[in-house]
Motif scaffolding. Sequence first.
Motif, mmCIF file in Angstrom:
data_model
loop_
_atom_site.group_PDB
_atom_site.id
_atom_site.type_symbol
_atom_site.label_atom_id
_atom_site.label_comp_id
_atom_site.label_asym_id
_atom_site.label_seq_id
_atom_site.Cartn_x
_atom_site.Cartn_y
_atom_site.Cartn_z
ATOM 1 N N ARG A 22 72.096 26.094 66.922
ATOM 2 C CA ARG A 22 72.338 27.512 66.622
ATOM 3 C C ARG A 22 72.322 27.339 64.862
ATOM 4 O O ARG A 22 71.471 28.761 64.042
ATOM 5 C CB ARG A 22 73.633 26.608 65.452
ATOM 6 C CG ARG A 22 74.747 26.813 66.723
ATOM 7 C CD ARG A 22 75.879 25.874 66.167
ATOM 8 N NE ARG A 22 77.126 26.751 67.521
ATOM 9 C CZ ARG A 22 77.787 25.430 68.394
ATOM 10 N NH1 ARG A 22 76.964 24.594 67.780
ATOM 11 N NH2 ARG A 22 78.606 25.816 69.458
ATOM 12 N N ALA A 23 71.306 26.317 63.975
ATOM 13 C CA ALA A 23 70.726 26.540 63.271
ATOM 14 C C ALA A 23 69.085 27.209 63.238
ATOM 15 O O ALA A 23 68.630 28.060 62.331
ATOM 16 C CB ALA A 23 69.949 25.111 62.517
ATOM 17 N N ALA A 24 68.227 26.967 64.447
ATOM 18 C CA ALA A 24 67.059 27.186 64.560
ATOM 19 C C ALA A 24 67.354 29.629 64.446
ATOM 20 O O ALA A 24 66.694 30.139 63.931
ATOM 21 C CB ALA A 24 66.892 27.508 66.040
ATOM 22 N N LEU A 25 68.480 29.447 65.425
ATOM 23 C CA LEU A 25 68.962 31.027 65.389
ATOM 24 C C LEU A 25 69.243 31.622 63.934
ATOM 25 O O LEU A 25 68.884 32.368 64.019
ATOM 26 C CB LEU A 25 69.878 30.933 66.492
ATOM 27 C CG LEU A 25 69.393 30.374 68.126
ATOM 28 C CD1 LEU A 25 71.360 30.645 69.077
ATOM 29 C CD2 LEU A 25 68.944 32.602 68.467
ATOM 30 N N ALA A 26 69.560 30.515 63.649
ATOM 31 C CA ALA A 26 70.461 30.825 61.810
ATOM 32 C C ALA A 26 69.041 31.174 60.769
ATOM 33 O O ALA A 26 69.171 32.086 60.308
ATOM 34 C CB ALA A 26 71.394 30.146 61.658
ATOM 35 N N GLY A 27 67.924 30.309 61.868
ATOM 36 C CA GLY A 27 66.476 30.495 60.599
ATOM 37 C C GLY A 27 65.865 31.873 60.955
ATOM 38 O O GLY A 27 64.617 31.950 59.986
ATOM 39 N N LEU A 28 66.473 32.424 61.885
ATOM 40 C CA LEU A 28 65.797 33.737 62.056
ATOM 41 C C LEU A 28 65.786 34.702 61.203
ATOM 42 O O LEU A 28 65.008 36.039 61.186
ATOM 43 C CB LEU A 28 65.668 34.426 63.841
ATOM 44 C CG LEU A 28 65.019 32.999 64.947
ATOM 45 C CD1 LEU A 28 66.084 33.871 66.061
ATOM 46 C CD2 LEU A 28 63.747 33.156 64.995
#
Length: 94
Positions: A22-28
Amino acid sequence: MSTAAHHAAPTEPPMGTLRELRAALAGLAALGLPTRLDAFEAELQNTQLDQVPALAERYRQYVRRNTTGQAIAALRMPVSASTTELREKMAAAR
């Protein structure tokens, strides 16, 4: 799992847990890219438990494609450099 196949690339964020994914997706969003976090959450809600690993892997691949060194460099390339590169490729294709 600490085999070489599971080590992240230098630009790849950790994605070993749902929280990290989730954090990686949000970081995009910091790269100006669609995060697809809402789509992931919606799909996750309706996915059978035995299909969660496949769902997670699809979204990991989305993050990986957009966080390679080449992808990051392309996103940070000035418009003038991008235009020049495109013109050169078009001229070479003729």
